[in-house]
Design a protein around this motif. Sequence first.
Motif, PDB file in Angstrom:
ATOM      1  N   ARG A   1       3.389  -2.027  -9.515  1.00 27.72           N
ATOM      2  CA  ARG A   1       4.021  -2.059  -8.198  1.00 27.72           C
ATOM      3  C   ARG A   1       3.475  -3.262  -7.454  1.00 27.72           C
ATOM      4  O   ARG A   1       2.270  -3.444  -7.369  1.00 27.72           O
ATOM      5  N   ASP A   2       4.331  -4.075  -6.909  1.00 24.58           N
ATOM      6  CA  ASP A   2       3.949  -5.320  -6.248  1.00 24.58           C
ATOM      7  C   ASP A   2       4.282  -5.211  -4.765  1.00 24.58           C
ATOM      8  O   ASP A   2       5.446  -5.161  -4.395  1.00 24.58           O
TER       9      ASP A   2
ATOM     10  N   TRP B   1      -2.284  -6.355  -6.757  1.00 26.73           N
ATOM     11  CA  TRP B   1      -1.670  -5.998  -8.023  1.00 26.73           C
ATOM     12  C   TRP B   1      -2.221  -4.657  -8.457  1.00 26.73           C
ATOM     13  O   TRP B   1      -3.410  -4.393  -8.339  1.00 26.73           O
ATOM     14  N   VAL B   2      -1.340  -3.831  -8.943  1.00 23.93           N
ATOM     15  CA  VAL B   2      -1.743  -2.518  -9.436  1.00 23.93           C
ATOM     16  C   VAL B   2      -1.251  -2.418 -10.865  1.00 23.93           C
ATOM     17  O   VAL B   2      -0.078  -2.649 -11.146  1.00 23.93           O
ATOM     18  N   GLU B   3      -2.146  -2.101 -11.754  1.00 25.30           N
ATOM     19  CA  GLU B   3      -1.779  -1.951 -13.154  1.00 25.30           C
ATOM     20  C   GLU B   3      -2.066  -0.514 -13.576  1.00 25.30           C
ATOM     21  O   GLU B   3      -3.143   0.003 -13.352  1.00 25.30           O
TER      22      GLU B   3
ATOM     23  N   GLY C   1      -5.759   3.283  -6.617  1.00 24.02           N
ATOM     24  CA  GLY C   1      -6.566   2.862  -5.479  1.00 24.02           C
ATOM     25  C   GLY C   1      -5.861   3.189  -4.171  1.00 24.02           C
ATOM     26  O   GLY C   1      -4.644   3.416  -4.137  1.00 24.02           O
ATOM     27  N   GLY C   2      -6.595   3.224  -3.087  1.00 20.87           N
ATOM     28  CA  GLY C   2      -6.081   3.668  -1.798  1.00 20.87           C
ATOM     29  C   GLY C   2      -4.796   3.009  -1.321  1.00 20.87           C
ATOM     30  O   GLY C   2      -3.873   3.668  -0.880  1.00 20.87           O
ATOM     31  N   LEU C   3      -4.712   1.676  -1.410  1.00 18.03           N
ATOM     32  CA  LEU C   3      -3.527   0.989  -0.903  1.00 18.03           C
ATOM     33  C   LEU C   3      -2.300   1.218  -1.777  1.00 18.03           C
ATOM     34  O   LEU C   3      -1.180   1.001  -1.333  1.00 18.03           O
ATOM     35  N   ALA C   4      -2.492   1.647  -3.000  1.00 14.67           N
ATOM     36  CA  ALA C   4      -1.366   1.890  -3.906  1.00 14.67           C
ATOM     37  C   ALA C   4      -0.938   3.357  -3.915  1.00 14.67           C
ATOM     38  O   ALA C   4      -0.005   3.725  -4.612  1.00 14.67           O
ATOM     39  N   GLN C   5      -1.599   4.170  -3.120  1.00 12.90           N
ATOM     40  CA  GLN C   5      -1.310   5.602  -3.138  1.00 12.90           C
ATOM     41  C   GLN C   5      -0.105   5.949  -2.276  1.00 12.90           C
ATOM     42  O   GLN C   5      -0.080   5.645  -1.093  1.00 12.90           O
ATOM     43  N   HIS C   6       0.847   6.594  -2.875  1.00 17.18           N
ATOM     44  CA  HIS C   6       2.015   7.120  -2.160  1.00 17.18           C
ATOM     45  C   HIS C   6       1.557   8.356  -1.376  1.00 17.18           C
ATOM     46  O   HIS C   6       0.685   9.102  -1.831  1.00 17.18           O
TER      47      HIS C   6
ATOM     48  N   GLU D   1      -8.474  -4.275  -7.740  1.00 17.32           N
ATOM     49  CA  GLU D   1      -9.168  -3.000  -7.879  1.00 17.32           C
ATOM     50  C   GLU D   1      -8.872  -2.447  -9.264  1.00 17.32           C
ATOM     51  O   GLU D   1      -7.728  -2.409  -9.698  1.00 17.32           O
ATOM     52  N   TYR D   2      -9.920  -2.061  -9.945  1.00 15.66           N
ATOM     53  CA  TYR D   2      -9.776  -1.493 -11.276  1.00 15.66           C
ATOM     54  C   TYR D   2     -10.292  -0.068 -11.236  1.00 15.66           C
ATOM     55  O   TYR D   2     -11.449   0.167 -10.887  1.00 15.66           O
ATOM     56  N   THR D   3      -9.445   0.873 -11.525  1.00 14.45           N
ATOM     57  CA  THR D   3      -9.854   2.270 -11.542  1.00 14.45           C
ATOM     58  C   THR D   3      -9.263   2.944 -12.774  1.00 14.45           C
ATOM     59  O   THR D   3      -8.257   2.508 -13.312  1.00 14.45           O
ATOM     60  N   LEU D   4      -9.899   3.993 -13.176  1.00 14.16           N
ATOM     61  CA  LEU D   4      -9.392   4.802 -14.278  1.00 14.16           C
ATOM     62  C   LEU D   4      -9.074   6.189 -13.742  1.00 14.16           C
ATOM     63  O   LEU D   4      -9.896   6.810 -13.089  1.00 14.16           O
ATOM     64  N   GLY D   5      -7.880   6.651 -13.982  1.00 14.89           N
ATOM     65  CA  GLY D   5      -7.533   8.016 -13.628  1.00 14.89           C
ATOM     66  C   GLY D   5      -6.935   8.220 -12.247  1.00 14.89           C
ATOM     67  O   GLY D   5      -6.278   9.210 -12.014  1.00 14.89           O
ATOM     68  N   LEU D   6      -7.181   7.299 -11.313  1.00 12.59           N
ATOM     69  CA  LEU D   6      -6.646   7.432  -9.958  1.00 12.59           C
ATOM     70  C   LEU D   6      -6.117   6.084  -9.482  1.00 12.59           C
ATOM     71  O   LEU D   6      -6.653   5.042  -9.827  1.00 12.59           O
TER      72      LEU D   6
END
Length: 104
Positions: free
Chosen positions: A77-78, A65-67, A17-22, A10-15
């Motif tokens: 975060r992996d 993968w979250v970048e 993605g859902g699965l990486a959200q604390h 998932e590539y996003t700018l500014g936010l």
Amino acid sequence: MGYEAGQIFEYTLGLFGGLAQHPDYVRALMERGPVPDEAERERRLEARVERTRSILRRETPPQMWVEVSEGPSTLVRDNQNPHLDVLGFPTRAWADFLSGIREN
């Protein structure tokens, strides 16, 4: 989408993605959103947290993968190695790493 996926990119700018959200991150976003009722926001937050858990804690969770790039460093975060928490890399080192992967 994520319930049966083997890999998630998932590539996003500014936010994030859902699965990486604390949960605290989701809560902060919801406080600025269209749902004024705090109890309803908490109910929705719990539903999101449970969905994330059901995906990431299944027997074979998807690779994800979250970048996040901010200034002179990149934080990653992996979910395959949650004990590592957030890993920080100099931005140039991370770019070199990604270039190496793309070449293979």
